[in-house]
Design a protein around this motif. Structure first.
Motif, short mmCIF file in Angstrom:
data_model
loop_
_atom_site.label_atom_id
_atom_site.label_comp_id
_atom_site.label_asym_id
_atom_site.label_seq_id
_atom_site.Cartn_x
_atom_site.Cartn_y
_atom_site.Cartn_z
N MET A 158 0.87 -1.32 -0.13
CA MET A 158 -0.09 -0.05 -0.04
C MET A 158 0.97 1.36 -0.10
SD MET A 158 -3.06 1.34 -0.51
CE MET A 158 -3.90 -0.44 -0.31
N ALA A 159 1.91 1.30 0.64
CA ALA A 159 2.90 2.56 0.66
C ALA A 159 3.23 2.71 -0.83
CB ALA A 159 3.98 2.24 1.52
N ARG A 160 3.70 1.62 -1.64
CA ARG A 160 4.06 1.67 -3.03
C ARG A 160 2.79 2.45 -3.85
NH1 ARG A 160 6.26 -4.55 -4.13
NH2 ARG A 160 7.94 -4.28 -2.64
N ILE A 161 1.70 2.15 -3.63
CA ILE A 161 0.42 2.56 -4.06
C ILE A 161 0.26 4.16 -3.81
CG2 ILE A 161 -2.16 2.32 -4.60
CD1 ILE A 161 -1.45 -0.61 -4.38
N ALA A 162 0.50 4.42 -2.41
CA ALA A 162 0.22 5.58 -1.84
C ALA A 162 1.14 6.62 -2.64
CB ALA A 162 0.66 5.87 -0.42
N LEU A 163 2.51 6.23 -2.73
CA LEU A 163 3.56 7.16 -3.57
C LEU A 163 3.09 7.11 -4.89
CD1 LEU A 163 6.08 8.30 -3.29
CD2 LEU A 163 7.21 6.29 -3.86
#
Length: 539
Positions: A322-327
Motif C-alpha cells: 500500500m505504501a507503494r500505491i500511495a507513493l
C-alpha cells in the motif's frame, strides 16, 4: 399448466407466480409462460426433454440479480435457486463442487473455516448465485488481481438442449454428446475465423459479451466456451470451482484527485504495483453521496476518488504494498491520501463506495435508477475519455447519472436517474443507450464487462462486434441448440425482438398481480434477491 413427465418440482402458471418472475434486477419486464422450480438435477433433465419435444423455450435463472435481462423471458422460467447444496471441500486440491443455486456469500462462509475462498467478488456477493456467476462470467472489484469467473471454473455439469446430461471438465476429452459433436465439427472453421479476426477487444481487461470463442480457440477447453454463455448453450446443474487461500492481511487507501487523468494514471500504477482492488468514484457519484453524511472527508474540487486494497500473508506485506500505491498516487497528483490498516478503518473507507445507494433510494419516487449503460469496459488508457464521454451523453440527454466502477480494469458502472413523468423519457433512454454504445465502440471497448448481454444488449451486438463475429456466435448457438429453446433472445437477438421492449418502470404498463408487485417491491427495497420468490408471494 404444462404437463412435464417425470418432473417432481413445482410448476405454476398463475398470474402471481408468472408476475413475480417477470422482472429481475435490470430494467426490463418479460412475462413468462410459466414457472418451473426443479427439486434436483434430474428435474432439469426432465424439463429440458419436455421442452425439446414441445418446442417451448426455457429461461434458466438463479437469484434474479441479472442486470442485462438474461433471467427473464417469455418461455418457462426455470428457477434453479433451490439447487443449493455444497459438496465436500477438497482442501488439499483447493476444489469444491456446488449446485448452481448456491449463493456466493454462503459458499465463502462454508469455506472460511478452511481459510479458503472463491475469490471473484461481485458487489452482489450476498445474494448472487454461483450458477449465475458462471453463466455471465461475472467479475468484481478484485478482478484486477484474480480475474473473472471463467478461469476458476474447473468443470460444469450440463444439461444440453436435447436433455442429455454430461460433465465437461478441464484437461479431459469432451463428453460424447450431440451438442458437443456438432460444435467440434465446426472447430476448424471457427479457429480459422478466430485467427483472422478474434472475438476480443484489444486491451480490454474484462469481457462478458458474446461467446468465449477466442479463449476456447487458445485453450481448447469447452468449459471456457460454456462459461459466459448465459444459459443459451446448456443449463448448468453443477459447478466445480478452484479456490484461493484467504489472505492473512489487507490494507486500504483512499486518494482524491483534481482531474480524471490523474486518477486514471494512479489506477494504472496501482494495478501494476499489485493492488487487489482499485475502484473509481467519479464526481457524479460524490455529488450524490454528499447529500448524506459521508464516512470520510473529501476535499473540495475533487473530480475522482480512488479506493485501493492490497492483500498479503503478513500485515507488513500488505502495508508495504500500500505504501507503494500511495507513493504512485502522490506522484500522479493526489490532493489527499488516507491509509487504513485496521479492519475498522478499512470499513470506513470502503463505506464510501456504498454511500450513494441509500441516497438514491430516497430520491423522488419518479426518478428511477435505470441501469442500462452500466457495464462498459474500455482499454485502460481510454478510461478518462470514456468517463468524460458518458458525462457528456448524460448532459446531452438531460439525464442525471452516477458514475463509478472498477478503475483497475477500466470498467465503469453508470446509474442514470430517469424521470418517468416526462413524456419523452423513453426516447431519452434509447438515445442515451445509443450514445454510450457508439462511445464504447469508438474507444475499442465492450458494452458488457461482467453482467452479460442478456436481452438488453443482444440487439447491440452487431454494432459492437460486427457481422462476421456475430455470425460466428450464431453458428456456435445453433450447434449447441439447433431448435433455439435455451434462453432465446439472451446473448443473440431473435426474430421479432428489438430495442428495450417493456421497461418495468413504465407507468403505462399493465400492473402485475398485487401479490407479485408486493413481493418484487420487497426484493428491490431489501435487496432480497436470494429470497425464494414463491415464498415471498405468501408473505
Amino acid at each position: 399448466m404444462p404437463n412435464v413427465p417425470g418432473f417432481r418440482g413445482t410448476l405454476r402458471d398463475d398470474a402471481a407466480a408468472r408476475g413475480v418472475y417477470a422482472e429481475a434486477a435490470g430494467i426490463q419486464r418479460r412475462m413468462p409462460r410459466a414457472v418451473a422450480v426443479p427439486a434436483n438435477a434430474e428435474d432439469v433433465v426432465a424439463l429440458v426433454r419436455w421442452a425439446a419435444e414441445s418446442g417451448v423455450a426455457l429461461v434458466p435463472r438463479g437469484s434474479g440479480s441479472s442486470m442485462a435481462g438474461g433471467a427473464i423471458g417469455g418461455g418457462v422460467v426455470v428457477d434453479l435457486s433451490r439447487l443449493r447444496s455444497i459438496g465436500a471441500i477438497d482442501v488439499a486440491a483447493r476444489r469444491v463442487r456446488v449446485e448452481p443455486g448456491v449463493v456466493l456469500g454462503d459458499l465463502n462462509a462454508a469455506l472460511a473455516p478452511h481459510r479458503l475462498r472463491f475469490p471473484v467478488d461481485p458487489s452482489s456477493w450476498s445474494f448472487c448465485t454461483v450458477g449465475g456467476m458462471a453463466s455471465t462470467n461475472a467479475a468484481g472489484a478484485r478482478t484486477v488481481r484474480v480475474g473473472a469467473t471463467r478461469p476458476w471454473v474447473s468443470a460444469l455439469d450440463c444439461v444440453f438442449a436435447d436433455g442429455s446430461r454430461a460433465t465437461v471438465r478441464r484437461g479431459e476429452a469432451p463428453p460424447d454428446v450431440p451438442a458437443i459433436r456438432r460444435f467440434l465439427a465446426l472447430a476448424a472453421e471457427l479457429r480459422a475465423g478466430e485467427g483472422a479476426r478474434p472475438a476480443a477487444h484489444r486491451g480490454v481487461r474484462k469481457e462478458s459479451s458474446g461467446y468465449g470463442t477466442t479463449v476456447w480457440a487458445r485453450t481448447g477447453e469447452i468449459v471456457d466456451l460454456l462459461v459466459g454463455s448465459e444459459g443459451t448453450l446448456a443449463i448448468f446443474v453443477g459447478v466445480e470451482l478452484a479456490l484461493d487461500p484467504v489472505p492473512a492481511a489487507t490494507a486500504s487507501l483512499l486518494a482524491a484527485f483534481g482531474s480524471l487523468e490523474a486518477a486514471v494514471a494512479a489506477a494504472t500504477a496501482a494495478r501494476e504495483a499489485g493492488a487487489s482492488a482499485c475502484e473509481l468514484l467519479d464526481r457524479t457519484f460524490l455529488d450524490v453521496a454528499a447529500a448524506g453524511p459521508l464516512p470520510v472527508e473529501i476535499p473540495e474540487g475533487t473530480e475522482a476518488v480512488l479506493l485501493a486494497e492490497t492483500e498479503s500473508e503478513t500485515t507488513e506485506g500488505a502495508s508495504t504494498l500500500m505504501a507503494r500505491i500511495a507513493l504512485a498516487c502522490e506522484r500522479a497528483g493526489a490532493t489527499a491520501v488516507r491509509h487504513a490498516d485496521t479492519p475498522d478503518a478499512q470499513h470506513r473507507l470502503w463505506a464510501l463506495r456504498h454511500a450513494a445507494s441509500p441516497i438514491l433510494a430516497k430520491l423522488d419516487p419518479a426518478l428511477k435508477s435505470m441501469q442500462f449503460i452500466e457495464d462498459g469496459a474500455v482499454p485502460p488508457e481510454r478510461l478518462a475519455d470514456y468517463v468524460r464521454g458518458v458525462r457528456a451523453a448524460l448532459e446531452r440527454r438531460k439525464i442525471r447519472g452516477v458514475i463509478f466502477g472498477h478503475a483497475g480494469d477500466a470498467h465503469i458502472h453508470v446509474n442514470p436517474l430517469v424521470d418517468v413523468r416526462l413524456p419523452d423519457w423513453r426516447g431519452r433512454v434509447e438515445a442515451l443507450l445509443a450514445d454510450v454504445t457508439a462511445l464504447v465502440v469508438s474507444l475499442g471497448g465492450t458494452v458488457a464487462g461482467e453482467h452479460g448481454d442478456g436481452r438488453l444488449r443482444a440487439p447491440l451486438l452487431r454494432e459492437v462486434w460486427g457481422n462476421e463475429i456475430v455470425n460466428r456466435f450464431e453458428r456456435v448457438k445453433h450447434a449447441f441448440d439447433p431448435a433455439g429453446i435455451l434462453n432465446p433472445g439472451a446473448k443473440l437477438v431473435t426474430s421479432g425482438e428489438a430495442g428495450l421492449g417493456d421497461v418495468k418502470y413504465d407507468p403505462a404498463l399493465e400492473p402485475l398481480a398485487p401479490a407479485a408487485r408486493a413481493a418484487l417491491a420487497t426484493v428491490e427495497r431489501d435487496r432480497a434477491y436470494s429470497s425464494f420468490r414463491l415464498d415471498l408471494l405468501n408473505g
